[in-house]
Design a protein around this motif. Sequence first.
Motif, short mmCIF file in Angstrom:
data_model
loop_
_atom_site.label_atom_id
_atom_site.label_comp_id
_atom_site.label_asym_id
_atom_site.label_seq_id
_atom_site.Cartn_x
_atom_site.Cartn_y
_atom_site.Cartn_z
N ALA A 271 -7.30 27.08 -12.05
CA ALA A 271 -6.84 25.70 -11.89
C ALA A 271 -5.32 25.63 -11.97
O ALA A 271 -4.68 24.83 -11.27
N LEU A 272 -4.74 26.46 -12.83
CA LEU A 272 -3.29 26.52 -12.94
C LEU A 272 -2.66 26.96 -11.62
O LEU A 272 -1.63 26.41 -11.19
N GLN A 273 -3.27 27.95 -10.95
CA GLN A 273 -2.77 28.42 -9.66
C GLN A 273 -2.90 27.33 -8.59
O GLN A 273 -1.99 27.12 -7.78
N VAL A 274 -4.03 26.63 -8.58
CA VAL A 274 -4.23 25.55 -7.62
C VAL A 274 -3.20 24.44 -7.85
O VAL A 274 -2.64 23.87 -6.90
N ALA A 275 -2.93 24.15 -9.11
CA ALA A 275 -1.92 23.15 -9.44
C ALA A 275 -0.55 23.58 -8.94
O ALA A 275 0.24 22.75 -8.46
N GLY A 276 -0.26 24.87 -9.03
CA GLY A 276 1.01 25.37 -8.51
C GLY A 276 1.13 25.18 -7.02
O GLY A 276 2.18 24.78 -6.50
N ALA A 277 0.03 25.46 -6.29
CA ALA A 277 0.04 25.29 -4.83
C ALA A 277 0.20 23.83 -4.46
O ALA A 277 0.97 23.46 -3.56
N THR A 278 -0.54 22.96 -5.15
CA THR A 278 -0.44 21.53 -4.89
C THR A 278 0.94 21.00 -5.26
O THR A 278 1.52 20.17 -4.53
N PHE A 327 -0.57 20.91 -15.69
CA PHE A 327 0.73 20.33 -15.36
C PHE A 327 1.84 21.37 -15.47
O PHE A 327 2.81 21.34 -14.70
N LEU A 328 1.70 22.28 -16.43
CA LEU A 328 2.67 23.36 -16.54
C LEU A 328 2.63 24.25 -15.30
O LEU A 328 3.67 24.68 -14.79
N GLY A 329 1.42 24.52 -14.80
CA GLY A 329 1.30 25.29 -13.57
C GLY A 329 1.96 24.59 -12.40
O GLY A 329 2.62 25.22 -11.56
N ALA A 330 1.79 23.27 -12.32
CA ALA A 330 2.39 22.50 -11.22
C ALA A 330 3.91 22.56 -11.27
O ALA A 330 4.57 22.56 -10.21
N CYS A 331 4.49 22.64 -12.48
CA CYS A 331 5.95 22.71 -12.62
C CYS A 331 6.46 24.14 -12.53
O CYS A 331 7.38 24.45 -11.76
N ALA A 332 5.88 25.04 -13.33
CA ALA A 332 6.39 26.41 -13.41
C ALA A 332 6.15 27.20 -12.13
O ALA A 332 6.88 28.14 -11.84
N SER A 333 5.12 26.83 -11.35
CA SER A 333 4.83 27.54 -10.10
C SER A 333 5.07 26.68 -8.87
O SER A 333 4.79 27.12 -7.76
#
Length: 414
Positions: A271-278, A327-333
Amino acid sequence: MSHTIMSTGTDFGETKSNPTQLWLTLGRMTGVQIAASASVLGLTALAPIVAETLGVGAYWIGYQVSFIYFAGLFASLSAGSLVQRLSGEAIILVELLLLIAGLLLLVSASPALMILASVLLGVAYGINNPASSVILHKVTPDSRRSLIFSLKQSGVPLGAVVANVILPSLALWLGGWQVAILSLAVLPALLLPATFRRMMQATVPSFAKGKGIVATAIAEQRAVLTDPSLRTLAALGCLYSAMQLTVTAFAVVSLVDIGWSIPAAGLLGAALQVAGATGRVGWGVVADRWGPFRVLSMLGFVGGILSCALYFQPALPGAVLSLIMIFLGACASGWNGVFLAAIARSADPNRVGAATGAILSYTFVGVIVGPSIFALIFHVLGSYQSCFAVFSVPGFVGGVLGVRRHLKNRYVRT
């Protein structure tokens, strides 16, 4: 004065008025990015199976990753010079051939050839962004640059999904890891004909014959370090790539450390990876309205705050912890596309590839040293939560650098 203010967004041979060409080019460059990312991560996804074949421990995969990123670092330093001498399309063609050759060597199961394969894959990965940035810059209008570059960068997590989700199942279905690895060569092979046609149509820059590759790489480093906007982007690339890699590398293991099951932790990691892509696409839209440095600054501050929040990881309810991680994934990635667009916007229009290659060398440094420093801090502090808190520092420093550059650029404009 920074090129951020002077650049008009033009480029030699530009065709920014053709929407069809823009979307076709974007689709092809995204496909190349997916192929590169999946190829680089392919062996890591199959590490236990490959290690059994080779008769070594699975941890040896770490050395393979190091070979890839070290090769990528040096390739990135020279990529801009190569783009100037040939063309972006010619470099992409070379990249596709290197990916195919690297994958063929990987399946040999010979340690020496696998090391060579890793070097070839690293070179392919290192030359990708400088070349694709030049190609996309030619067809992308200024008002949509961050979005287009972010859409292209979504190929990184998509490639990770291909490697981590599809390859293990494919290896079981086809009865071997070698066949699964070879299947990754299909996409670059399919992209070869269109890339060859575009290469034959491309115009080689008139300044193709100039200094040597090493001299040009040194000159580009000087150009980056003397330009305030490019210098800030180099620092942001190093800081944010270190933060990104530590989050993606240690998120799952930190969850298991506090008692999560491996499947549950893996699901949140996905989910973290998907958040990064989004996030890459979403932040691209925002950056086209707010400006890239403002968004890059915001991502640093928010990422730093969320990383600090992980200090309380064991005490947080599962739902709250999951939201923080996502949310961290969305920001950091999610910063990469805005970052590449900012380079294209800040650099001299005729030197986008050179500036991209020079600046991306700093992101490779962050990729290489970030996880190692995290591991060293863990040995000292003995806590993943404390390490995440310490690694909020790159986010906060990046946030300060980004907002300073945004304010100074705005002051110069007025």
